[in-house]
Design an enzyme around this catalytic site. Structure first.
Site, PDB file in Angstrom:
ATOM      1  N   LYS A  90      28.915  -0.509  17.217  1.00  0.00           N
ATOM      2  CA  LYS A  90      28.368  -0.438  15.829  1.00  0.00           C
ATOM      3  C   LYS A  90      27.090  -0.538  15.807  1.00  0.00           C
ATOM      4  O   LYS A  90      26.596  -1.593  15.938  1.00  0.00           O
ATOM      5  CB  LYS A  90      29.344  -1.376  15.023  1.00  0.00           C
ATOM      6  CG  LYS A  90      29.051  -1.194  13.484  1.00  0.00           C
ATOM      7  CD  LYS A  90      29.944  -1.913  12.614  1.00  0.00           C
ATOM      8  CE  LYS A  90      29.836  -1.725  11.037  1.00  0.00           C
ATOM      9  NZ  LYS A  90      30.406  -2.241  10.478  1.00  0.00           N
ATOM     10  N   LYS A 138      30.511   4.124  16.318  1.00  0.00           N
ATOM     11  CA  LYS A 138      30.142   4.451  14.809  1.00  0.00           C
ATOM     12  C   LYS A 138      28.683   4.004  14.839  1.00  0.00           C
ATOM     13  O   LYS A 138      28.065   3.131  15.223  1.00  0.00           O
ATOM     14  CB  LYS A 138      30.866   3.395  13.983  1.00  0.00           C
ATOM     15  CG  LYS A 138      30.499   3.139  12.491  1.00  0.00           C
ATOM     16  CD  LYS A 138      31.321   2.149  11.917  1.00  0.00           C
ATOM     17  CE  LYS A 138      30.802   2.054  10.366  1.00  0.00           C
ATOM     18  NZ  LYS A 138      31.141   0.825  10.010  1.00  0.00           N
TER      19      LYS A 138
HETATM   20  C1  PBG Z   1      32.087  -3.236   7.173  1.00  0.00           C
HETATM   21  C2  PBG Z   1      31.907  -1.910   7.368  1.00  0.00           C
HETATM   22  C3  PBG Z   1      30.845  -1.436   7.212  1.00  0.00           C
HETATM   23  C4  PBG Z   1      31.533   0.079   7.323  1.00  0.00           C
HETATM   24  C5  PBG Z   1      32.879   0.012   7.748  1.00  0.00           C
HETATM   25  N1  PBG Z   1      33.071  -1.157   7.727  1.00  0.00           N
HETATM   26  C6  PBG Z   1      29.591  -1.435   6.555  1.00  0.00           C
HETATM   27  C7  PBG Z   1      28.563  -1.987   7.129  1.00  0.00           C
HETATM   28  O1  PBG Z   1      28.714  -2.324   8.250  1.00  0.00           O
HETATM   29  O2  PBG Z   1      27.508  -2.166   6.469  1.00  0.00           O
HETATM   30  C8  PBG Z   1      30.790   1.347   7.163  1.00  0.00           C
HETATM   31  C9  PBG Z   1      31.488   2.738   6.972  1.00  0.00           C
HETATM   32  C10 PBG Z   1      30.807   3.894   6.207  1.00  0.00           C
HETATM   33  O3  PBG Z   1      29.566   3.810   6.159  1.00  0.00           O
HETATM   34  O4  PBG Z   1      31.603   4.913   6.013  1.00  0.00           O
HETATM   35  N2  PBG Z   1      31.300  -4.013   7.980  1.00  0.00           N
END
Ligand code: PBG
Length: 329
Positions: free
Chosen positions: A195, A248
């Site tokens: 991520k 992601k």
């Molecule tokens: C929670 C989370 C996030 C997303 C998924 N789970 C936000 C982040 O990490 O700031 C992002 C999903 C999206 O942008 O569609 N931590």
């Protein structure tokens, strides 16, 4: 043998030929719909930052899940936006918290629909960071206990899959241990293994009211310039017991997605995030892109890169197109 004997265009001559030799396909089975759950009753409020997506009260989320299941979507991922937040994210792990109640309601109405829960503290902390603070930094090891507790409460409510998205070190191991110790050996872990600290999460943070009140997430989410580190993260999560791993955002990371699928040969998901969605919606609304075509293209390309399934805000719509034979790129 080169041209004129070799003519690759021969295989592209008609739509039927192209259909015959197509290497990648997308089916309804590949799609996971994210849903945003809020407190309240019979409420379905449009999310301003995500055109076409809604803040759903639990009963509305149940109705939505029935529709999604009817269309053939195999899974949803739930995000909760609680009414109150505190420094220890207590709404994240309460037995009767928003998500816990939502999972119970959905599983009792649509038992066969796979319910994935996002496990993170950022929607539940008053400072918006993904864990417990020590000074101005997120304390990894204190956070692990709360993440495990959150995941366990989701499993206890009936979640089929827990998906830690916090990027703390050791969280997959901590969650697996807690699940096993409390007799949830069948609860799956889909880890957000790779991520990146991405600007593409902007519209989500509006939708989930989870933007950090100071600083940013670069101290725990990954630097977009790193590739080898992504392989290391994926390897660690698999060793710790992740059943499925996720990359992601999706389109900016197809290289990483491809290599992770190739190298580990494990179930690999991709999250087409809010910014990827919003970008296309905005460009299409401005008349700059053929919306349906670029949605189709983006999904098929994520699949081609190696995704076994895709978390996408277009899941429901794309499923409809697939069913009606309208899905194309
Ligand atoms: C929670 C989370 C996030 C997303 C998924 N789970 C936000 C982040 O990490 O700031 C992002 C999903 C999206 O942008 O569609 N931590």
């Amino acid at each position: 043998m080169p041209f004129p004997y070799e003519r690759p265009r021969r295989l592209r001559r008609t739509p039927t030929l192209r259909r015959l030799v197509r290497e990648t396909t997308l089916t309804v089975d590949d799609l996971v719909q994210p849903l945003f759950v809020v407190e309240g009753k019979n409420s379905r409020q449009p999310i301003l930052s995500l055109t076409g997506q809604y803040h759903l009260s639990i009963d509305a989320a149940v109705a939505e899940c029935l529709e999604l299941y009817e269309i053939g979507i195999p899974a949803v991922i739930l995000f909760g936006i609680p009414n109150s937040k505190d420094s220890h994210a207590s709404e994240a792990w309460k037995e009767d918290g928003l998500i816990q109640r939502a999972v119970r309601a959905i599983k009792s109405a649509v038992p066969d629909l796979i319910v994935i829960t996002d496990v993170c503290l950022c929607e539940y902390t008053d400072h918006g960071h993904c864990g417990v603070l020590k000074g101005e930094t997120v304390d990894n090891d204190t956070t692990l206990g709360l993440l495990a507790r959150t995941a366990l409460s989701h499993a206890h409510s009936g979640a089929d899959v827990v998906a830690p998205s916090d990027m703390m070190d050791g969280r997959v191991g901590a969650i697996r241990k807690a699940l096993d110790e409390h007799f949830f050996p069948d609860t799956l872990i889909l880890s957000y293994a790779v991520k990146y600290a991405s600007g593409f999460y902007g519209p989500f943070r509006e939708a989930a009211q989870s933007a950090p009140s100071f600083g940013d997430r670069r101290g725990y989410q990954m630097d977009p310039s790193n590739f080898e580190e992504a392989l290391h993260e994926a390897a660690l999560d698999l060793e710790e017991g992740a059943d499925m791993i996720m990359v992601k955002p999706a389109l900016p990371c197809l290289d990483v997605l491809h290599e992770i699928k190739r190298r580990f040969q494990r179930v690999t998901a991709a999250y087409q995030v809010s910014g990827e969605y919003a970008m296309v919606e905005a460009a299409a609304a401005a008349g700059l892109l053929d919306r349906k075509r670029v949605i189709g293209e983006s999904l098929i390309c994520i699949k081609r890169a190696g995704a076994d399934f895709i978390l996408t805000y277009w899941a429901k719509e794309a499923a409809d197109w697939i069913k009606n034979g309208e899905f194309a790129w």
